[in-house]
Design a protein around this motif. Structure first.
Motif, mmCIF file in Angstrom:
data_model
loop_
_atom_site.group_PDB
_atom_site.id
_atom_site.type_symbol
_atom_site.label_atom_id
_atom_site.label_comp_id
_atom_site.label_asym_id
_atom_site.label_seq_id
_atom_site.Cartn_x
_atom_site.Cartn_y
_atom_site.Cartn_z
ATOM 1 N N GLY A 70 0.846 -1.183 0.000
ATOM 2 C CA GLY A 70 0.000 0.000 0.000
ATOM 3 C C GLY A 70 0.883 1.235 0.000
ATOM 4 O O GLY A 70 2.111 1.145 0.028
ATOM 5 N N LEU A 71 0.236 2.397 -0.029
ATOM 6 C CA LEU A 71 0.969 3.664 0.015
ATOM 7 C C LEU A 71 0.203 4.632 0.910
ATOM 8 O O LEU A 71 -1.006 4.828 0.718
ATOM 9 C CB LEU A 71 1.096 4.261 -1.396
ATOM 10 N N GLY A 72 0.911 5.190 1.881
ATOM 11 C CA GLY A 72 0.260 6.185 2.721
ATOM 12 C C GLY A 72 0.344 7.572 2.089
ATOM 13 O O GLY A 72 1.174 7.805 1.196
ATOM 14 N N PRO A 73 -0.486 8.506 2.537
ATOM 15 C CA PRO A 73 -0.421 9.883 2.009
ATOM 16 C C PRO A 73 0.953 10.539 2.256
ATOM 17 O O PRO A 73 1.342 11.459 1.548
ATOM 18 C CB PRO A 73 -1.501 10.620 2.804
ATOM 19 N N ASP A 74 1.702 9.978 3.218
ATOM 20 C CA ASP A 74 3.061 10.497 3.494
ATOM 21 C C ASP A 74 4.115 9.704 2.732
ATOM 22 O O ASP A 74 5.310 9.819 3.012
ATOM 23 C CB ASP A 74 3.357 10.431 5.000
ATOM 24 N N ALA A 75 3.654 8.878 1.777
ATOM 25 C CA ALA A 75 4.546 8.080 0.917
ATOM 26 C C ALA A 75 5.243 6.947 1.668
ATOM 27 O O ALA A 75 6.231 6.399 1.173
ATOM 28 C CB ALA A 75 5.585 8.950 0.208
ATOM 29 N N HIS A 76 4.709 6.578 2.837
ATOM 30 C CA HIS A 76 5.242 5.350 3.473
ATOM 31 C C HIS A 76 4.659 4.145 2.755
ATOM 32 O O HIS A 76 3.582 4.211 2.152
ATOM 33 C CB HIS A 76 4.945 5.310 4.977
ATOM 34 N N THR A 77 5.385 3.019 2.861
ATOM 35 C CA THR A 77 4.866 1.749 2.371
ATOM 36 C C THR A 77 5.307 0.655 3.329
ATOM 37 O O THR A 77 6.326 0.808 3.999
ATOM 38 C CB THR A 77 5.345 1.455 0.936
ATOM 39 N N ALA A 78 4.532 -0.407 3.430
ATOM 40 C CA ALA A 78 4.706 -1.372 4.520
ATOM 41 C C ALA A 78 4.786 -0.534 5.798
ATOM 42 O O ALA A 78 3.952 0.346 5.995
ATOM 43 C CB ALA A 78 5.919 -2.258 4.291
ATOM 44 N N SER A 79 5.802 -0.763 6.642
ATOM 45 C CA SER A 79 5.968 0.172 7.763
ATOM 46 C C SER A 79 7.300 0.892 7.641
ATOM 47 O O SER A 79 8.014 1.125 8.616
ATOM 48 C CB SER A 79 5.850 -0.547 9.104
ATOM 49 N N LEU A 80 7.608 1.243 6.405
ATOM 50 C CA LEU A 80 8.785 2.080 6.120
ATOM 51 C C LEU A 80 8.284 3.521 6.081
ATOM 52 O O LEU A 80 7.785 3.989 5.071
ATOM 53 C CB LEU A 80 9.423 1.671 4.785
ATOM 54 N N PHE A 81 8.416 4.206 7.210
ATOM 55 C CA PHE A 81 7.879 5.547 7.366
ATOM 56 C C PHE A 81 8.977 6.598 7.208
ATOM 57 O O PHE A 81 10.151 6.315 7.481
ATOM 58 C CB PHE A 81 7.220 5.706 8.744
ATOM 59 N N PRO A 82 8.592 7.817 6.782
ATOM 60 C CA PRO A 82 9.589 8.887 6.637
ATOM 61 C C PRO A 82 10.386 9.097 7.931
ATOM 62 O O PRO A 82 9.810 9.042 9.031
ATOM 63 C CB PRO A 82 8.733 10.125 6.328
ATOM 64 N N GLY A 83 11.679 9.274 7.774
ATOM 65 C CA GLY A 83 12.517 9.599 8.937
ATOM 66 C C GLY A 83 12.812 8.440 9.860
ATOM 67 O O GLY A 83 13.381 8.635 10.947
#
Ligand code: 6PG
Length: 251
Positions: free
Chosen positions: A148-161
């Motif tokens: 999937g893709l989050g609105p913050d461009a994360h995918t899986a649980s690879l989150f910004p920062g």
């Protein structure tokens, strides 16, 4: 290899495209190497895709007895919690198809020590992929990874920062996601990028900016983690509806 865009009319059509991709890859994998290994995406978008797979199970020809399902990531909750990616998949798919229980590989999000839960999941993965010599270099060769893709461009649980975006050795890692005040467990970029096929399944106008940024802005995976998804020897598909693709200049 450039990503392949498949743009459908709406979310329902994207879900059908994803279910068709899943079934095709599963059938082909069994013919090619006798089993199929698929990592499921979490969140809410894939629910309909999983329901369509379950509804069409009899005629889809998916060889469930030789299909193994894994999870791309999990929240810090137990298998019956409403936020559990496992629970969502169980309700939409796992309880509705003839999949042997031993073919479901769950991440134990309920463990208080997320690092040990990640290590345990990696042992499960290694037992499966190493015993079948299903590796690309040192990493697991999934037949398909749904993302999937989050609105913050994360995918899986690879989150910004987060540190998980930069993990290069482990197959599974846990990391603190401050914006959620949660520890998350996730497959790592090298484990994801060793897959034969990676497919983002994204719908809705609220994702349009993230899709456009990931695909058209210069590489900055610390800010746009989905950019870290670059298959080593595989293909990358984007299954989008028109709304999610509406920010793209080049379609
Ligand atoms: C998770 C997912 C996550 C999800 C995106 C999109 O555990 O939240 O793995 O990466 O795919 O956040 O979620 P929606 O499909 O709910 O928009």
């Amino acid at each position: 290899m450039r990503p392949e865009l498949r743009i459908s009319e709406d979310a329902e059509a994207v879900a059908h495209a994803g279910a068709d991709l899943f079934a095709t890859i599963a059938r082909d994998a069994i013919v090619d190497h006798g089993f199929c290994a698929i990592a499921l995406a979490g969140g809410s978008t894939p629910r309909r895709l999983y329901q369509i797979l379950a509804e069409g199970s009899a005629e889809s020809g998916v060889p469930w007895n030789a299909t193994h399902l894994f999870f791309g990531d999990e929240r810090p909750v137990g298998p019956t919690h409403e936020d559990s990616n496992y629970r969502m998949a169980r309700e939409a798919l796992l309880d509705r198809v003839p999949l042997p229980e031993s073919n479901v590989h769950r991440i134990e999000g309920e463990q208080s020590d997320s690092e040990s839960a990640a290590a345990l999941y990696e042992l499960d993965l290694r037992a499966f992929f190493v015993s079948r010599m299903a590796l690309l270099g040192a990493f697991p060769r999934f037949d398909l990874v749904l993302l999937g893709l989050g609105p913050d461009a994360h995918t899986a649980s690879l989150f910004p920062g987060t540190t998980a975006v930069w993990e290069q050795h482990h197959w599974v890692t846990s990391c603190r996601v401050e914006k959620l005040a949660q520890d998350r467990i996730t497959l790592t970029p090298p484990a994801l990028n060793a897959a034969r096929t990676l497919a983002f399944v994204v719908s809705g106008a609220e994702k349009a900016q993230a899709v456009a940024s990931v695909m058209e802005e210069s590489p900055d995976p610390g800010r746009l983690p989905a950019q870290i998804i670059r298959p080593k020897e595989g293909r990358l598909l984007w299954l989008l509806d028109r709304a999610a693709a509406s920010g793209l200049e080049h379609r």
